[in-house]
Design a protein around this motif. Structure first.
Motif, PDB file in Angstrom:
ATOM      1  N   GLY A 235       0.805  -1.217   0.000  1.00  0.00           N
ATOM      2  CA  GLY A 235       0.000   0.000   0.000  1.00  0.00           C
ATOM      3  C   GLY A 235       0.837   1.265   0.000  1.00  0.00           C
ATOM      4  N   GLY A 236       2.143   1.115  -0.113  1.00  0.00           N
ATOM      5  CA  GLY A 236       3.025   2.284  -0.113  1.00  0.00           C
ATOM      6  C   GLY A 236       4.444   1.888   0.231  1.00  0.00           C
ATOM      7  N   PHE A 237       5.303   2.901   0.348  1.00  0.00           N
ATOM      8  CA  PHE A 237       6.709   2.643   0.674  1.00  0.00           C
ATOM      9  C   PHE A 237       6.912   2.519   2.177  1.00  0.00           C
ATOM     10  CE2 PHE A 237       7.533   3.963  -3.611  1.00  0.00           C
ATOM     11  CZ  PHE A 237       8.755   3.385  -3.935  1.00  0.00           C
ATOM     12  N   HIS A 238       7.860   1.657   2.550  1.00  0.00           N
ATOM     13  CA  HIS A 238       8.367   1.622   3.910  1.00  0.00           C
ATOM     14  C   HIS A 238       9.796   2.139   3.903  1.00  0.00           C
ATOM     15  CE1 HIS A 238       5.445  -1.786   4.912  1.00  0.00           C
ATOM     16  NE2 HIS A 238       5.212  -0.857   5.813  1.00  0.00           N
ATOM     17  N   LEU A 239      10.229   2.706   5.018  1.00  0.00           N
ATOM     18  CA  LEU A 239      11.648   2.954   5.212  1.00  0.00           C
ATOM     19  C   LEU A 239      12.140   1.872   6.153  1.00  0.00           C
ATOM     20  CD1 LEU A 239      11.368   6.791   5.583  1.00  0.00           C
ATOM     21  CD2 LEU A 239      12.656   5.618   3.786  1.00  0.00           C
ATOM     22  N   ALA A 240      13.140   1.116   5.685  1.00  0.00           N
ATOM     23  CA  ALA A 240      13.567  -0.051   6.454  1.00  0.00           C
ATOM     24  C   ALA A 240      15.024   0.062   6.863  1.00  0.00           C
ATOM     25  CB  ALA A 240      13.360  -1.311   5.618  1.00  0.00           C
ATOM     26  N   CYS A 241      15.315  -0.465   8.054  1.00  0.00           N
ATOM     27  CA  CYS A 241      16.702  -0.673   8.465  1.00  0.00           C
ATOM     28  C   CYS A 241      16.703  -1.759   9.530  1.00  0.00           C
ATOM     29  CB  CYS A 241      17.336   0.622   8.984  1.00  0.00           C
ATOM     30  SG  CYS A 241      16.758   1.136  10.600  1.00  0.00           S
ATOM     31  N   ASP A 242      17.880  -2.283   9.824  1.00  0.00           N
ATOM     32  CA  ASP A 242      18.010  -3.351  10.811  1.00  0.00           C
ATOM     33  C   ASP A 242      17.612  -2.826  12.193  1.00  0.00           C
ATOM     34  OD1 ASP A 242      18.756  -5.331  12.514  1.00  0.00           O
ATOM     35  OD2 ASP A 242      20.781  -5.595  11.692  1.00  0.00           O
ATOM     36  N   GLU A 353       4.278   7.541   0.443  1.00  0.00           N
ATOM     37  CA  GLU A 353       4.575   7.571  -0.999  1.00  0.00           C
ATOM     38  C   GLU A 353       4.169   6.248  -1.649  1.00  0.00           C
ATOM     39  OE1 GLU A 353       5.540  10.154  -2.584  1.00  0.00           O
ATOM     40  OE2 GLU A 353       6.253  11.443  -0.953  1.00  0.00           O
ATOM     41  N   ILE A 354       3.649   6.322  -2.877  1.00  0.00           N
ATOM     42  CA  ILE A 354       3.276   5.091  -3.571  1.00  0.00           C
ATOM     43  C   ILE A 354       3.915   4.980  -4.949  1.00  0.00           C
ATOM     44  CG2 ILE A 354       1.086   4.701  -2.397  1.00  0.00           C
ATOM     45  CD1 ILE A 354      -0.342   6.008  -4.749  1.00  0.00           C
ATOM     46  N   ASP A 355       4.457   6.097  -5.458  1.00  0.00           N
ATOM     47  CA  ASP A 355       4.944   6.104  -6.823  1.00  0.00           C
ATOM     48  C   ASP A 355       6.478   6.168  -6.835  1.00  0.00           C
ATOM     49  OD1 ASP A 355       4.305   6.721  -9.804  1.00  0.00           O
ATOM     50  OD2 ASP A 355       5.737   8.280  -9.211  1.00  0.00           O
ATOM     51  N   ASN A 356       7.112   5.385  -7.719  1.00  0.00           N
ATOM     52  CA  ASN A 356       8.577   5.330  -7.731  1.00  0.00           C
ATOM     53  C   ASN A 356       9.206   6.711  -7.914  1.00  0.00           C
ATOM     54  OD1 ASN A 356       8.187   2.629  -7.494  1.00  0.00           O
ATOM     55  ND2 ASN A 356       8.926   2.072  -9.535  1.00  0.00           N
ATOM     56  N   GLN A 357       8.750   7.432  -8.937  1.00  0.00           N
ATOM     57  CA  GLN A 357       9.362   8.720  -9.233  1.00  0.00           C
ATOM     58  C   GLN A 357       9.129   9.727  -8.101  1.00  0.00           C
ATOM     59  OE1 GLN A 357      11.510   9.260 -11.789  1.00  0.00           O
ATOM     60  NE2 GLN A 357      11.885  11.159 -10.638  1.00  0.00           N
ATOM     61  N   GLU A 358       7.887   9.738  -7.590  1.00  0.00           N
ATOM     62  CA  GLU A 358       7.581  10.647  -6.474  1.00  0.00           C
ATOM     63  C   GLU A 358       8.426  10.318  -5.254  1.00  0.00           C
ATOM     64  OE1 GLU A 358       4.437  12.852  -5.803  1.00  0.00           O
ATOM     65  OE2 GLU A 358       5.024  13.272  -7.868  1.00  0.00           O
ATOM     66  N   ALA A 359       8.650   9.033  -5.035  1.00  0.00           N
ATOM     67  CA  ALA A 359       9.459   8.619  -3.882  1.00  0.00           C
ATOM     68  C   ALA A 359      10.879   9.158  -4.040  1.00  0.00           C
ATOM     69  CB  ALA A 359       9.460   7.102  -3.754  1.00  0.00           C
ATOM     70  N   ILE A 360      11.405   9.085  -5.272  1.00  0.00           N
ATOM     71  CA  ILE A 360      12.751   9.634  -5.513  1.00  0.00           C
ATOM     72  C   ILE A 360      12.735  11.139  -5.255  1.00  0.00           C
ATOM     73  CG2 ILE A 360      14.453  10.149  -7.306  1.00  0.00           C
ATOM     74  CD1 ILE A 360      13.893   7.455  -8.534  1.00  0.00           C
ATOM     75  N   ASN A 361      11.712  11.811  -5.769  1.00  0.00           N
ATOM     76  CA  ASN A 361      11.637  13.263  -5.613  1.00  0.00           C
ATOM     77  C   ASN A 361      11.571  13.686  -4.149  1.00  0.00           C
ATOM     78  OD1 ASN A 361      11.529  13.276  -8.363  1.00  0.00           O
ATOM     79  ND2 ASN A 361       9.354  13.816  -8.510  1.00  0.00           N
ATOM     80  N   ASN A 362      10.769  12.958  -3.375  1.00  0.00           N
ATOM     81  CA  ASN A 362      10.469  13.439  -2.024  1.00  0.00           C
ATOM     82  C   ASN A 362      11.302  12.814  -0.919  1.00  0.00           C
ATOM     83  OD1 ASN A 362       8.461  15.048  -3.115  1.00  0.00           O
ATOM     84  ND2 ASN A 362       6.940  13.414  -2.965  1.00  0.00           N
ATOM     85  N   LEU A 363      11.766  11.588  -1.125  1.00  0.00           N
ATOM     86  CA  LEU A 363      12.387  10.875   0.001  1.00  0.00           C
ATOM     87  C   LEU A 363      13.896  10.708  -0.106  1.00  0.00           C
ATOM     88  CD1 LEU A 363       9.891   7.905   0.619  1.00  0.00           C
ATOM     89  CD2 LEU A 363       9.958  10.106   1.780  1.00  0.00           C
ATOM     90  N   PHE A 370      16.752   2.526  -2.882  1.00  0.00           N
ATOM     91  CA  PHE A 370      15.320   2.293  -3.092  1.00  0.00           C
ATOM     92  C   PHE A 370      15.148   0.898  -3.666  1.00  0.00           C
ATOM     93  CE2 PHE A 370      15.410   6.920  -3.367  1.00  0.00           C
ATOM     94  CZ  PHE A 370      14.259   7.285  -2.677  1.00  0.00           C
ATOM     95  N   LEU A 371      14.281   0.106  -3.079  1.00  0.00           N
ATOM     96  CA  LEU A 371      13.912  -1.162  -3.710  1.00  0.00           C
ATOM     97  C   LEU A 371      12.537  -0.945  -4.344  1.00  0.00           C
ATOM     98  CD1 LEU A 371      14.632  -4.128  -4.251  1.00  0.00           C
ATOM     99  CD2 LEU A 371      13.419  -4.726  -2.153  1.00  0.00           C
ATOM    100  N   PHE A 372      12.557  -0.786  -5.657  1.00  0.00           N
ATOM    101  CA  PHE A 372      11.320  -0.493  -6.383  1.00  0.00           C
ATOM    102  C   PHE A 372      10.675  -1.761  -6.912  1.00  0.00           C
ATOM    103  CE2 PHE A 372      13.291   3.767  -7.655  1.00  0.00           C
ATOM    104  CZ  PHE A 372      12.575   4.445  -6.691  1.00  0.00           C
ATOM    105  N   HIS A 373       9.397  -1.662  -7.264  1.00  0.00           N
ATOM    106  CA  HIS A 373       8.816  -2.652  -8.167  1.00  0.00           C
ATOM    107  C   HIS A 373       7.882  -1.925  -9.100  1.00  0.00           C
ATOM    108  CE1 HIS A 373       4.915  -2.769  -6.127  1.00  0.00           C
ATOM    109  NE2 HIS A 373       5.497  -3.013  -4.972  1.00  0.00           N
ATOM    110  N   ASN A 374       7.472  -2.600 -10.158  1.00  0.00           N
ATOM    111  CA  ASN A 374       6.695  -1.917 -11.186  1.00  0.00           C
ATOM    112  C   ASN A 374       5.226  -2.333 -11.223  1.00  0.00           C
ATOM    113  OD1 ASN A 374       7.395  -4.419 -12.064  1.00  0.00           O
ATOM    114  ND2 ASN A 374       7.950  -3.831 -14.151  1.00  0.00           N
TER     115      ASN A 374
END
Ligand SMILES: [Zn+2]
Ligand SMILES: [Zn+2]
Ligand SMILES: [Zn+2]
Length: 785
Positions: A235-242, A353-363, A370-374
């Motif tokens: 349903g959107g992007f996560h920010l992940a780390c250990d 964020e849900i969109d690859n390009q927007e995620a690049i722009n904003n995050l 970034f681990l994207f999918h299409n």
């Protein structure tokens, strides 16, 4: 005797493996006929032995797939026509939309087995799914639920996938998001533009953009190295780390600008969850069910999860992997990852964020990769947050895997759009006997969130075929949701517009959820809500039903020095409490040492009534006490001071289970027929305890106990006056499980019947449902006149 029957089933019955189940059941009972999806629900015609047809009808409900929800079922007997086999027919579209949309479903056991099977053609394929699992609401654009109307439209199925999709005997028969490595979506790892600050050394993957398995391996590699990866999910992007790496967590906090607000984590499996937290039977079921929300769990003392994941908090928000991609992150060779921070990929106050390009722009300034999918996400959806209270799940945030399942109402209502509140906004659309509450939208303060809100309203209206005749909104003139309602009224003058008081809406939301009719004592405790008298309310005792309310008790009005700034800075509220309790002769406690220099300014503001609106808010009372005790002077996120105060008190109650904590003295005045709760005695008691160096956790417990006792006492007095013996509890303060538990115990001991919220959040995320039902009642009365 032979017969034929036409059966219509409504509810969440599409995209949950319902037709294949119907097919299997018909075959098992030797029945002939057909089944098909229509916009009016699933229609089945079966023919055969009368007893078997009846059995078929009953078993539909008993043996349905877990995510399916049958809301209505109808059977009409007809004359046999001599069908010779059972078929699944093509979907048909009808004018009237009666279909409910399935929420997203976590990966099922069968798919998981294939995912791990070396010889399966979908071995390690991150988008494996079937009719029993996978994305639904997040990819659906319109009804009926068929591939061309989802974001899977752009992938055309390979011959093998198509064969599975067409084969009625297979698990992927009409699995709309069906895909494989040959024809479906894929993942790609991309280096963040702004991550150059750190040396990447000689990492193998740093120079190109790996895809598929290589991307996955690289992601795991970087996460283990303490990097931050933005991962596109369901349903959107996560920010992940250990989550076990304190340095990585700290880096994420800094870059996201989120110093203290707890992060949710995702752990490898249920065993790992138990390593870090205490997990009850109910919690285990919730963690591993088909919805897989974030579950709030008590953290174990020996947990290796970094303390920075949830600072000053004895709880952790934990979820298990719910997509195949998540599983793969945890299933790499040893030592594999065991726990990841998985926090929403958004800027503060903005939607996820849900969109690859927007995620690049904003995050870009946050993650290293970034681990994207299409596979496009059409409907944004955050993770849901749930906690178990007395064995039942209570929703704190209702979103992924819960939305858009409707809430069933006791009777038919008008088509209504209820706009919700400002914080934790959701809206609600009603149709016939159903209320469709939107996913968690967020805080409507930012234009991007507002855009998201307006877009989601449009989508819900279209998806569920609702054109509202009534629009309900909060009384607050400045809420963006209120302005939105006013704009709609301007554009569509025929629509009836009904403003609803905030706390009345809280209580009615609780009444609807619990199917309560008639008058109740409504206890509405929250941070801030606009009162009918123009003051800020939040510690209210109402006598209410679905159409009307009377304010019969309240926390005493105190000045909120600085207005909104006092909400962010609980120490200002603490000064207000001290002034109320002691006048200008404030005794010497640590608090004075911390804030002494600024206190005269606040005193001046209170005295001269400069930007100090009056508030009867229970949330602010908790804030002020939290600051007095030195727990939290400044909120870095909504509710921090109150949450940390609760956490402090719970520490005590869990270490000394049988401890009988005392109350502070309190006073309830009566002014013109209204009960006024005086905070002064409690504050004086707290200050005395502070001077006697009583441990802060004991004071925090005594405070909770006192508030619970006040609720009991005021309820008894209201009962004496009105004869009402039912109490409904709602508002954000009731997310405090310690307080809720204490109040329920005290009230039931005195014979009260109590209601609280489970399916709908008690916080402002639940307001929209209450608004809708109140508007319906008010409209009915207006029309009668
Ligand atoms: Zn599956
Ligand atoms: Zn394929
Ligand atoms: Zn509220």
């Amino acid at each position: 005797m032979q017969t034929r029957a036409k059966i219509t089933v409504k509810g969440i019955v599409q995209g949950v493996g319902f037709r294949p189940f119907v097919h299997r059941l018909a075959k098992e009972l030797g029945l002939k006929g057909w089944v098909k999806n229509t916009t009016a629900g699933v229609v089945i015609e079966v023919e055969g032995d009368k007893g078997k047809v009846r059995k078929f009808y009953d078993e539909l409900t008993v043996r349905k797939p877990a995510p399916a929800q049958i809301k209505e079922k109808q059977i009409v007997y007809e004359v046999p026509r001599g069908s010779r086999f059972f078929a699944i027919k093509e979907s048909t579209s009808q004018q009237k939309k009666e279909v409910f949309i399935s929420p997203d479903i976590a990966i099922c056991h069968d798919c998981l087995k294939e995912l791990e099977d070396n010889f399966d053609r979908r071995h390690y394929y991150p988008f494996i799914n079937c009719t029993n699992c996978g994305p639904r609401f997040t990819i659906i654009k319109d009804l009926p639920y068929d591939r061309p109307l989802t974001t899977m439209k752009k992938f055309s199925m390979c011959p093998i996938c198509r064969k599975e999709y067409k084969d009625i005997s297979r698990r992927r028969y009409h699995a709309e998001p069906n895909a494989c490595p040959q024809c479906g979506p894929e993942i790609e790892l991309i280096k963040s533009r702004k991550s150059g600050r750190e040396s990447l050394g000689t990492l193998r993957y740093s120079e190109h953009f790996p895809k598929g398995l290589e991307a996955l391996e690289a992601t795991v590699h970087f996460l283990k190295k303490g990097k931050i990866v933005a991962i596109k999910g369901l349903g959107g992007f996560h920010l992940a780390c250990d989550a076990t790496n304190g340095v990585a967590v700290e880096k994420l906090r800094k870059r996201k600008g989120r110093p203290y607000k707890p992060f949710a984590i995702m752990v490898r499996d249920i065993e790992t969850a138990k390593e870090h937290c205490l997990v009850s039977q109910e919690e285990e079921e919730l963690l591993s069910g088909w919805q897989k929300p974030v579950v709030l769990l008590k953290k174990r003392e020996d947990s290796k999860i970094s303390d920075l994941v949830a600072p000053h908090n004895n709880c952790l928000g934990v979820m298990l992997p719910y997509t195949p991609l998540h599983y793969l992150l945890f299933s790499s060779v040893s030592p594999s990852l065991s726990a990841l921070v998985m926090t929403s990929g958004n800027l503060s106050d903005q939607p996820i964020e849900i969109d690859n390009q927007e995620a690049i722009n904003n995050l870009s300034h946050i993650p290293d990769y970034f681990l994207f999918h299409n596979r496009d996400i059409y409907n944004r959806c955050d993770d849901s947050i749930v906690e178990i209270f007395r064995g039942d799940p209570i929703l704190i945030r209702r979103a992924r895997s819960y939305v858009p399942s409707p809430i069933e109402l006791d009777s038919k209502v008008e088509p209504i759009l209820a706009c919700g509140a400002e914080l934790k906004n959701t809206f609600c659309l009603t149709k016939d006997k159903y209320a469709f509450i939107s996913q968690y939208i967020g805080d409507l303060k930012d234009y991007k969130t507002l855009e998201y809100y307006e877009e989601t309203v449009r989508r819900f209206e279209k998806l569920f075929g609702i054109s509202p005749k009534i629009i309900a909104h909060d009384l607050h003139p400045d809420y963006l949701s209120t302005r939105y309602a006013l704009n709609i009224k301007r554009r569509k003058p025929d629509i009836m517009r009904i403003p609803v008081q905030h706390h009345h809406a809280h209580i009615v939301s609780c009444l609807v959820e619990n199917s309560v009719s008639g008058k109740v004592i409504g206890v509405a405790f929250d941070g801030i809500g606009y009162g009918s008298d123009g003051n800020i309310w939040g510690g209210e005792f109402l006598v209410a039903d679905c159409g009307d309310f009377q304010r019969i008790g309240q926390l005493k009005y105190l000045p909120l020095p600085g207005g909104d700034r006092a909400v962010e800075q609980p120490w200002r509220m603490a000064v207000s409490l001290l002034v109320d309790a002691f006048g200008k002769r404030i005794p010497c406690i640590d608090f004075i040492n911390r804030w002494g220099k600024k206190i005269p300014i606040i005193l001046g503001m209170i005295e001269k009534k400069i930007n100090s609106p009056l508030a009867s808010s229970m949330g602010r009372f908790f804030d002020g006490v939290s600051s007095l005790l030195g727990i939290c002077d400044v909120n870095t996120y909504e509710g921090q001071a109150a949450m940390e105060l609760e956490s402090m008190a719970r520490d005590l109650s869990s270490s000394f289970r049988n401890l009988r904590v005392q109350n502070y003295r309190y006073e309830i005045q009566e002014e013109r027929g209204r009960f006024i709760v005086e905070p002064g005695w409690i504050v004086r008691g707290i200050v005395e305890d502070l001077q006697r160096r009583v441990p802060v956790s004991v004071i925090a417990s005594k405070f909770h106990n006192s508030i619970a006792d006040i609720v009991k006492e005021v309820s008894l007095r209201i009962k004496e006056r009105t004869g009402i013996g039912k109490v409904a509890l709602s508002g954000g303060v009731f997310q405090n499980r310690l307080l809720l538990g204490l109040i329920l115990r005290k009230l039931t001991e005195r014979g009260f019947i109590c209601y609280y919220q489970k399916k709908i959040p008690p916080n402002d995320g639940g307001i929209s449902l209450g608004q809708a039902i109140i508007a319906n009642e008010i409209a009915k009365r207006k029309i009668k006149r």
